[in-house]
Design an enzyme around this catalytic site. Structure first.
Site, PDB file in Angstrom:
ATOM      1  CB  CYS A   1      25.499  69.477  67.918  1.00 14.52           C
ATOM      2  SG  CYS A   1      25.088  67.769  68.165  1.00 14.52           S
TER       3      CYS A   1
ATOM      4  CB  CYS B   1      21.347  65.146  72.317  1.00 20.31           C
ATOM      5  SG  CYS B   1      22.565  64.820  73.586  1.00 20.31           S
TER       6      CYS B   1
ATOM      7  CB  CYS C   1      24.630  71.009  74.512  1.00 25.01           C
ATOM      8  SG  CYS C   1      26.216  70.197  74.284  1.00 25.01           S
TER       9      CYS C   1
ATOM     10  CB  CYS D   1      29.335  63.746  71.248  1.00 20.94           C
ATOM     11  SG  CYS D   1      29.085  64.881  72.624  1.00 20.94           S
TER      12      CYS D   1
ATOM     13  CD  GLN E   1      37.198  68.239  88.114  1.00 21.87           C
ATOM     14  OE1 GLN E   1      36.341  68.569  87.308  1.00 21.87           O
ATOM     15  NE2 GLN E   1      37.102  68.485  89.409  1.00 21.87           N
TER      16      GLN E   1
ATOM     17  CE1 TYR F   1      31.378  68.342 101.427  1.00 23.24           C
ATOM     18  CE2 TYR F   1      32.679  70.299 101.923  1.00 23.24           C
ATOM     19  CZ  TYR F   1      31.552  69.528 102.124  1.00 23.24           C
ATOM     20  OH  TYR F   1      30.607  69.944 103.028  1.00 23.24           O
TER      21      TYR F   1
ATOM     22  CD  GLU G   1      35.641  62.290  98.387  1.00 24.59           C
ATOM     23  OE1 GLU G   1      35.637  63.470  98.024  1.00 24.59           O
ATOM     24  OE2 GLU G   1      34.654  61.530  98.263  1.00 24.59           O
TER      25      GLU G   1
ATOM     26  CG  ASP H   1      35.577  71.220  94.525  1.00 25.56           C
ATOM     27  OD1 ASP H   1      34.465  71.613  94.130  1.00 25.56           O
ATOM     28  OD2 ASP H   1      36.396  70.639  93.778  1.00 25.56           O
TER      29      ASP H   1
ATOM     30  CB  CYS I   1      29.636  72.459  90.663  1.00 26.76           C
ATOM     31  SG  CYS I   1      28.975  71.394  91.940  1.00 26.76           S
TER      32      CYS I   1
END
Ligand code: SAH
Length: 459
Positions: A78, A84, A87, A165, A289, A318, A339, A387, A414
């Site tokens: 990129c 930016c 990433c 992008c 997602q 969750y 949730e 989750d 995550c």
């Protein structure tokens, strides 16, 4: 243990060997055991750096010159990679990224979770790790000649115009370019956060990867858009495939993107997309997602770990918009999802309906309050899936799991650090971590997701 301050000073140049990579993608070099964090360098590299900051136990440096390159080093694809900051790992080969993420997960499970012998499988990556994001949201600014939109230059509020992008779906890039042109031609002014004047704050574009549906959201400071009807007509003509044009009003001085008020300007309230064979309705404000292809990989693994036969009661804590719940419901007797965000539960119920799935029940509330209540009411889960957000599970929830004794806990995470902490708590009270499968949901960024299978061990 505090690392001894080495004999170096701020602004000094030194040659270092890079030993490791932090979870933020920075290289770690050590001088007499004292760690210096340096962006843009990789493990195995030698470099000249300049020391920029010295704290008590660690410091920072800036790359001046690479002396010896890692085999994993590649030229970032990129052109705006460094400005930016979206990433963090494009200077590393994709294979290198996957290996680094696997190592990160393994080490953090050992360090925080004291889980030394747990099998951590190689990270499941993408065959083509580019152009995966289905959602783009960009701040809008002005330059001579019209509107610009893209990203804030790292650590500033300067908007850099972006034509492409490389982790964004190509459709989204093209639509954004057209929208910038059309809105400029209509003389729309960009919102200026310093003066709190102007109109257009952000543009969001969402695409259904499978369906090709496109949603456009204009977020403005004013409740009117000048020349609205004509503008909408022009957008409809300029963007084939657009199904929904939405207007959101955010009058506040804030860096939160969305305001309270949302109107449909044209087309449908929802676009649709699929994860596996399940269809999802996505509104402007719905959580969905951003990499549905890898989401399927992640949730297929969760389903595999749950080993359902059709007889089980499953709880999905969750649950968000019910993605995992609906996946599980196809193989379970009954699924309960909980949730905290009411709109997400509305979406979850709509998605269940849309797919003709009736063996699910959704509740709004905190997982740590609702699940103990279900337990008291006699709901007994065979499998419990969690989750949670980055901060991990609430301790009350972990205690309830320990009391409830589901045979299996499938933990989708995550954040490997809070995952390790929570696995340790469950390990100390009747569970064993059987296997860990990391999945690369966000190639070229430092994020890594994991699915973990824990089984109850009878004592
Ligand atoms: N599996 C979901 C996403 C989970 S993300 C999906 O695919 O849609 C984590 C979710 O936990 C978010 O939707 C967040 O709103 C929710 N959440 C955060 N704290 C919570 C709590 N204490 N109880 C229940 N849900 C919570």
């Amino acid at each position: 243990m505090v690392n001894k301050h080495p004999d170096i000073r701020k602004n000094e140049y030194c040659n270092v060997y890079v030993e490791d990579l932090t979870h933020e993608g920075k290289g770690v070099a050590k001088i007499d055991g004292y760690p210096l964090f340096v962006a843009g360098v990789l493990p195995g590299e030698k470099a000249t750096i300049q020391v920029t900051k010295l704290n008590k136990g660690y410091g920072f440096g800036r790359l001046i010159e690479l002396l010896e390159k890692s085999e994993s080093r590649v030229a970032p694809a990129c052109p705006i990679y460094e400005e930016c900051g979206g990433c963090q790992l494009q200077h590393m080969s994709y294979q290198g990224q996957l290996l680094a993420k696997e190592k990160q997960v393994r080490e953090i499970l050992q360090r925080i979770g004291k889980l030394d012998d747990v099998p951590v499988h190689p990270v499941l990556g993408m065959d083509n790790p580019w152009r995966y994001r289905n959602k783009a949201q960009v701040p809008i600014g002005e330059r001579e000649g019209g509107l610009v939109g893209g990203f804030y230059k790292q650590r500033t509020h300067e908007i850099i115009d972006m034509e492409a992008c490389l982790i964004q779906m190509e459709e989204n890039d093209a639509v954004l370019q057209k929208l910038k042109t059309v809105c400029s031609e209509f003389g729309l002014r960009a919102y200026d956060e310093n003066t709190h004047k102007g109109t257009l704050r952000h543009i969001m574009v969402r695409s259904g990867k499978v369906t090709g549906h496109i949603m456009v959201v204009l977020i403005t400071k004013t409740s009117d858009i000048p020349n609205r009807k004509k503008l909408v007509k022009t957008i409809v003509n300029a963007i084939p495939g657009v199904k929904s044009i939405v207007h959101n009003v955010n009058t506040k001085r804030t860096n939160v993107i969305f305001g309270e008020q949302t109107n449909i300007l044209w087309g449908d309230e929802f676009i649709y997309d699929y994860i596996g064979n399940i269809r999802f309705a996505i509104s402007a404000r719905s959580f969905y997602q951003v990499n549905p292809e890898q989401t399927k990989v992640l949730y297929d693994k969760a389903l595999e770990y749950a080993q359902l036969t059709g007889q089980e009661t499953v709880i999905d804590a969750y649950c968000g918009i019910g993605t995992i719940s609906l996946f599980l419901a196809q193989k379970a007797k009954k699924v309960y999802g909980v949730e905290i965000v009411p709109e997400a539960i509305e979406d979850a119920r709509r998605n269940a309906e849309l797919n003709g799935i009736h063996n699910v029940e959704f509740a709004v509330g905190e997982a740590e309050s609702v699940i103990p209540k279900w337990y008291k009411e006699g709901v007994k889960a065979d499998v419990l899936v969690v989750d949670p957000p980055r901060k991990g599970c609430d301790e009350t929830l972990l205690k309830t799991i320990i009391d409830m004794k589901p045979k299996k806990v499938v933990y989708v995470s995550c954040n490997p650090a809070t995952l390790a902490r929570d696995l340790r708590i469950l390990e100390d009270d009747g569970y064993k971590t059987m296997e860990v499968q990391p999945v690369d949901m966000f190639p070229h960024t430092v994020h890594v997701e994991c699915v973990v299978l824990m089984s109850r061990v009878e004592k």
